[in-house]
Structure formats: structure tokens, C-alpha cells
Design a protein around this motif. Sequence first.
Motif, PDB file in Angstrom:
ATOM      1  N   ARG A 221       0.823  -1.212   0.000  1.00  0.00           N
ATOM      2  CA  ARG A 221       0.000   0.000   0.000  1.00  0.00           C
ATOM      3  C   ARG A 221       0.851   1.254   0.000  1.00  0.00           C
ATOM      4  NH1 ARG A 221      -3.469  -3.405   2.928  1.00  0.00           N
ATOM      5  NH2 ARG A 221      -2.481  -2.950   4.936  1.00  0.00           N
ATOM      6  N   ARG A 222       1.931   1.218   0.756  1.00  0.00           N
ATOM      7  CA  ARG A 222       2.800   2.398   0.788  1.00  0.00           C
ATOM      8  C   ARG A 222       3.588   2.544  -0.519  1.00  0.00           C
ATOM      9  NH1 ARG A 222       0.217   3.273   4.599  1.00  0.00           N
ATOM     10  NH2 ARG A 222      -0.470   4.772   3.048  1.00  0.00           N
ATOM     11  N   PHE A 223       3.979   1.384  -1.108  1.00  0.00           N
ATOM     12  CA  PHE A 223       4.795   1.404  -2.319  1.00  0.00           C
ATOM     13  C   PHE A 223       4.224   0.422  -3.343  1.00  0.00           C
ATOM     14  CE2 PHE A 223       7.641   2.824   1.056  1.00  0.00           C
ATOM     15  CZ  PHE A 223       8.184   3.966   0.492  1.00  0.00           C
ATOM     16  N   PRO A 224       3.142   0.792  -4.007  1.00  0.00           N
ATOM     17  CA  PRO A 224       2.554  -0.111  -4.997  1.00  0.00           C
ATOM     18  C   PRO A 224       3.479  -0.397  -6.174  1.00  0.00           C
ATOM     19  CG  PRO A 224       1.541   2.072  -5.093  1.00  0.00           C
ATOM     20  CD  PRO A 224       2.390   2.044  -3.862  1.00  0.00           C
ATOM     21  N   ASP A 225       4.413   0.498  -6.418  1.00  0.00           N
ATOM     22  CA  ASP A 225       5.405   0.301  -7.483  1.00  0.00           C
ATOM     23  C   ASP A 225       6.772   0.141  -6.812  1.00  0.00           C
ATOM     24  OD1 ASP A 225       7.247   0.466  -9.552  1.00  0.00           O
ATOM     25  OD2 ASP A 225       6.108   1.984 -10.649  1.00  0.00           O
TER      26      ASP A 225
ATOM     27  N   ASP B 122      17.182  -1.040 -17.463  1.00  0.00           N
ATOM     28  CA  ASP B 122      15.732  -1.038 -17.621  1.00  0.00           C
ATOM     29  C   ASP B 122      15.123   0.209 -17.004  1.00  0.00           C
ATOM     30  OD1 ASP B 122      16.070  -1.500 -14.959  1.00  0.00           O
ATOM     31  OD2 ASP B 122      15.191  -3.497 -14.948  1.00  0.00           O
ATOM     32  N   GLU B 123      13.839   0.121 -16.631  1.00  0.00           N
ATOM     33  CA  GLU B 123      13.146   1.270 -16.067  1.00  0.00           C
ATOM     34  C   GLU B 123      13.767   1.737 -14.757  1.00  0.00           C
ATOM     35  OE1 GLU B 123      11.742  -1.461 -17.129  1.00  0.00           O
ATOM     36  OE2 GLU B 123      10.435  -0.866 -18.782  1.00  0.00           O
ATOM     37  N   THR B 124      14.351   0.819 -14.003  1.00  0.00           N
ATOM     38  CA  THR B 124      14.989   1.201 -12.742  1.00  0.00           C
ATOM     39  C   THR B 124      16.064   2.240 -12.984  1.00  0.00           C
ATOM     40  OG1 THR B 124      14.596  -0.989 -11.788  1.00  0.00           O
ATOM     41  CG2 THR B 124      16.313   0.364 -10.767  1.00  0.00           C
ATOM     42  N   ARG B 125      16.889   2.003 -13.976  1.00  0.00           N
ATOM     43  CA  ARG B 125      17.966   2.947 -14.272  1.00  0.00           C
ATOM     44  C   ARG B 125      17.388   4.274 -14.763  1.00  0.00           C
ATOM     45  NH1 ARG B 125      23.570   3.951 -15.434  1.00  0.00           N
ATOM     46  NH2 ARG B 125      23.433   6.137 -15.968  1.00  0.00           N
ATOM     47  N   ARG B 126      16.358   4.214 -15.590  1.00  0.00           N
ATOM     48  CA  ARG B 126      15.794   5.451 -16.122  1.00  0.00           C
ATOM     49  C   ARG B 126      15.204   6.306 -15.016  1.00  0.00           C
ATOM     50  NH1 ARG B 126      14.563   2.110 -20.595  1.00  0.00           N
ATOM     51  NH2 ARG B 126      12.473   1.613 -19.857  1.00  0.00           N
ATOM     52  N   ASP B 127      14.599   5.673 -14.014  1.00  0.00           N
ATOM     53  CA  ASP B 127      14.028   6.424 -12.895  1.00  0.00           C
ATOM     54  C   ASP B 127      15.106   7.161 -12.112  1.00  0.00           C
ATOM     55  OD1 ASP B 127      11.531   5.561 -13.536  1.00  0.00           O
ATOM     56  OD2 ASP B 127      11.435   3.980 -12.030  1.00  0.00           O
ATOM     57  N   LEU B 128      16.323   6.636 -12.096  1.00  0.00           N
ATOM     58  CA  LEU B 128      17.397   7.210 -11.286  1.00  0.00           C
ATOM     59  C   LEU B 128      18.412   7.987 -12.116  1.00  0.00           C
ATOM     60  CD1 LEU B 128      17.983   4.029  -9.125  1.00  0.00           C
ATOM     61  CD2 LEU B 128      16.689   6.048  -8.467  1.00  0.00           C
ATOM     62  N   ASP B 129      18.174   8.087 -13.409  1.00  0.00           N
ATOM     63  CA  ASP B 129      19.157   8.692 -14.295  1.00  0.00           C
ATOM     64  C   ASP B 129      19.486  10.135 -13.950  1.00  0.00           C
ATOM     65  OD1 ASP B 129      20.594   7.229 -16.053  1.00  0.00           O
ATOM     66  OD2 ASP B 129      19.201   7.398 -17.726  1.00  0.00           O
ATOM     67  N   THR B 130      18.523  10.864 -13.389  1.00  0.00           N
ATOM     68  CA  THR B 130      18.791  12.257 -13.040  1.00  0.00           C
ATOM     69  C   THR B 130      19.990  12.349 -12.112  1.00  0.00           C
ATOM     70  OG1 THR B 130      16.467  12.822 -13.251  1.00  0.00           O
ATOM     71  CG2 THR B 130      17.832  14.335 -11.979  1.00  0.00           C
TER      72      THR B 130
END
Length: 224
Positions: free
Chosen positions: A62-66, A124-132
Motif C-alpha cells: 500500500r505504501r509502495f505499490p510500485d 531497464d526502467e529502474t535505471r531510467r528512474d534514477l538517471d537524473t
Amino acid sequence: MPTDPIPTPDDADGARPLRADAARNRERIVTAARELYATRGLNVGLNEIAHHAGLGVGTVYRRFPDKRELIEAAIAEPLREMTEVAGQALRAERAWDGLMLLIERGAELLTRNLGLRDAALASDETRRDLDTHLQVFEDIGCALMDRARAEGDLRPGATNGDLGVILWMVTELAAHSVHTHPDAYRRYLRVLTDGLRNAPDRGPLEPELADADYLAIGRHWAAN
């Protein structure tokens, strides 16, 4: 006769939730994830994180659905450290000194936190989320390489892509030697970085890799 309050969907323990309780639960989840990711990498499941936090798995979902949101929250602090190290390296008077600071401290952070290493190697998406955050480190590394090359300290033929490969190599060694000799990677980091330094007797390097080759290597490395 008084009855117990009916648990709400946000409650894992049966008590009526309060905003303060929800905030505390979130912090417990992030702390548990931070600890497990650091020692075991990003493949740790939410069930294990819930158990480590002393909460029900439903609360974690519930706190972290993703899961990517939890990863970002859990490694925010080591990412901040990487950004600070990059800033210190950029301010070095001599680019070579800054580059060595960046590589040595970067390797230390990545070997100390397997989750951070997984994120840095992810494709993957993990890296893209942290790319900043990760892109700042990489951009400063490239800038230092360019400056060191212009100042004559960088070996001819050394490329920006070599920096990432060196970090991959020493952190892979560190992952396998952590229980035997945690600092073994430092010896080989020195060997590899010495090979980047310009010297009169240094011969030419083998031809550089194309960007597509680096990307393919990184994806294969992350997958295995």
C-alpha cells in the motif's frame, strides 16, 4: 459492550491508522529496504522487506505499490553521496586528481552498497528512474576525462567509456571477495587506473569500443 475498531485498508496491525503511524510505517519500510538492498542488491522481494521491517506485506504494497518508488526512496542517500563526491572531484585543481577521487570514492560507494551498484548497472526502467542522479556522476566523469586529456595526464586512446568499465570490473570483484577480503578491489583499482595515466613509455591502447558495444556489455552484465 465496547467493540474493537474495524481495521481500515491502510492498517496492517489492526489499530485505527493515524497520519503519524503511516509516516512511521513508511520510514520503517524504507529503512528495511535500504539495509537489505545494500547487503543483497535490488532483487530482494517485498515479502522479505516487510519481514525485516516487522510489518505486514500488505502495508508495504500500500505504501509502495510500485517497487521502483521504494528503490528510489531507499537509495536516495547513497545517490546524494555520489553527487557530492562528483562535485568535490570537479573542483580539484588538477583534473587527474579529481578523476582519481571520483573513481576511488565511486568504487567505494558502489562496493559498499550492492543496491546502488545494481541501479548503476541497470538497463531497464529502474535505471531510467534514477538517471537524473546517476547522469550527474557520469557527466562529471566525462568532463574530468576531457580535462585530464587536455592537461596531458590521460593516456592517449583512453576514452570516457573506459571509466564505466573500470567501475564494473572492480565492483564485480568486490561482490565476490566481500566475505574473504573486502578491500581486495582497491589493489586492482590501482592497477587499472595506473593504466589510464600518461607516461613516455606507454604504447597505444587497443581500438576503443563503440557506444553500442558499451551498452550491450552493460545490459549483459546487469542481466547476469
